[in-house]
Design a protein around this motif. Sequence first.
Motif, PDB file in Angstrom:
ATOM      1  N   ALA A  21       0.845  -1.190   0.000  1.00 35.68           N
ATOM      2  CA  ALA A  21       0.000   0.000   0.000  1.00 35.68           C
ATOM      3  C   ALA A  21       0.881   1.241   0.000  1.00 35.68           C
ATOM      4  O   ALA A  21       1.197   1.807   1.031  1.00 35.68           O
ATOM      5  CB  ALA A  21      -0.922  -0.011   1.216  1.00 35.68           C
ATOM      6  N   THR A  58      -0.599  -1.264  -5.129  1.00 36.52           N
ATOM      7  CA  THR A  58      -1.767  -1.827  -4.439  1.00 36.52           C
ATOM      8  C   THR A  58      -2.879  -2.224  -5.413  1.00 36.52           C
ATOM      9  O   THR A  58      -3.920  -2.719  -4.996  1.00 36.52           O
ATOM     10  CB  THR A  58      -2.338  -0.822  -3.416  1.00 36.52           C
ATOM     11  N   LYS A  93      -6.057   0.397  -3.156  1.00 41.31           N
ATOM     12  CA  LYS A  93      -6.127   0.946  -1.806  1.00 41.31           C
ATOM     13  C   LYS A  93      -6.005   2.466  -1.862  1.00 41.31           C
ATOM     14  O   LYS A  93      -5.245   3.004  -2.660  1.00 41.31           O
ATOM     15  CB  LYS A  93      -5.005   0.390  -0.927  1.00 41.31           C
ATOM     16  N   ASP A  98      -7.605   2.980   5.808  1.00 44.62           N
ATOM     17  CA  ASP A  98      -7.907   1.575   5.553  1.00 44.62           C
ATOM     18  C   ASP A  98      -9.161   1.491   4.677  1.00 44.62           C
ATOM     19  O   ASP A  98     -10.218   1.028   5.109  1.00 44.62           O
ATOM     20  CB  ASP A  98      -8.118   0.833   6.879  1.00 44.62           C
ATOM     21  N   GLU A  99      -9.045   1.989   3.448  1.00 45.96           N
ATOM     22  CA  GLU A  99     -10.157   2.002   2.504  1.00 45.96           C
ATOM     23  C   GLU A  99      -9.689   1.497   1.139  1.00 45.96           C
ATOM     24  O   GLU A  99      -8.538   1.732   0.750  1.00 45.96           O
ATOM     25  CB  GLU A  99     -10.749   3.406   2.350  1.00 45.96           C
ATOM     26  N   TRP A 100     -10.600   0.834   0.450  1.00 47.23           N
ATOM     27  CA  TRP A 100     -10.302   0.291  -0.874  1.00 47.23           C
ATOM     28  C   TRP A 100     -11.385   0.705  -1.858  1.00 47.23           C
ATOM     29  O   TRP A 100     -12.563   0.753  -1.511  1.00 47.23           O
ATOM     30  CB  TRP A 100     -10.245  -1.234  -0.824  1.00 47.23           C
ATOM     31  N   ARG A 129     -14.520   0.272   3.710  1.00 40.26           N
ATOM     32  CA  ARG A 129     -13.751   0.731   4.859  1.00 40.26           C
ATOM     33  C   ARG A 129     -13.377  -0.521   5.637  1.00 40.26           C
ATOM     34  O   ARG A 129     -14.218  -1.125   6.287  1.00 40.26           O
ATOM     35  CB  ARG A 129     -14.569   1.691   5.722  1.00 40.26           C
ATOM     36  N   GLY A 130     -12.110  -0.894   5.541  1.00 39.65           N
ATOM     37  CA  GLY A 130     -11.711  -2.197   6.068  1.00 39.65           C
ATOM     38  C   GLY A 130     -12.374  -3.266   5.218  1.00 39.65           C
ATOM     39  O   GLY A 130     -12.217  -3.294   4.001  1.00 39.65           O
ATOM     40  N   THR A 131     -13.154  -4.134   5.834  1.00 37.80           N
ATOM     41  CA  THR A 131     -13.884  -5.168   5.091  1.00 37.80           C
ATOM     42  C   THR A 131     -15.363  -4.827   4.936  1.00 37.80           C
ATOM     43  O   THR A 131     -16.116  -5.602   4.363  1.00 37.80           O
ATOM     44  CB  THR A 131     -13.764  -6.525   5.825  1.00 37.80           C
TER      45      THR A 131
END
Length: 203
Positions: A21, A58, A93, A98-100, A129-131
Amino acid sequence: MRALLMALAIASTLAAVPARAEKADSTKPMNVEADALRYDDLNQTSVFTGNVVVTKGTIIIRGAKINVKQDPEGYQFGVVTAAPGQRAFFRQKREGVDEWIEGEGETIEYDGKADRVKFIGRAEMRRYRGTELSDETSGAVITYNNTTEQFNVDGNPGGATPSNPGGRVRATIGPKPGASAPAAPAAPATKLRQSSTLGGEKR
């Protein structure tokens, strides 16, 4: 002979450093796995076909075919197409959080120099956001600019599909992290008074 050596050089990047990342994905090497490769040294193009998987920093891209062209500065422009009836896949990413960003389309165009990706045909883009899925949008064409973190969505009223009979743009937007319902009004203050008992007994 030179073209063959260049093709082998490109193929050797498949075992390069794993994706991390990092901020400038556009400057990272593009690593590709596929069933076949056709390289054109004169035009600086590479065509990968068959279960194509691309990693670049990423970024992860999957599709049936990708046509990659590299400019004199070393930036790549890729066009990914999906197998009939399917959609190609893209994931990247966001820097510092912590975002994808994740998306799909029958065709995906990636512009490494502009750091921009376009999903074309049954396009869909999601933010995690995360998972946890936060936002989701769909339309005929979605263009996402990673540098400005802005995206445009175009509908196709004349090209309705079973999943979207109206052919219109659809979006689901989640609340920002930490957002909550308004706090309940505070209860009236209670005036304390001295008690003549302690534990139910007279003092």
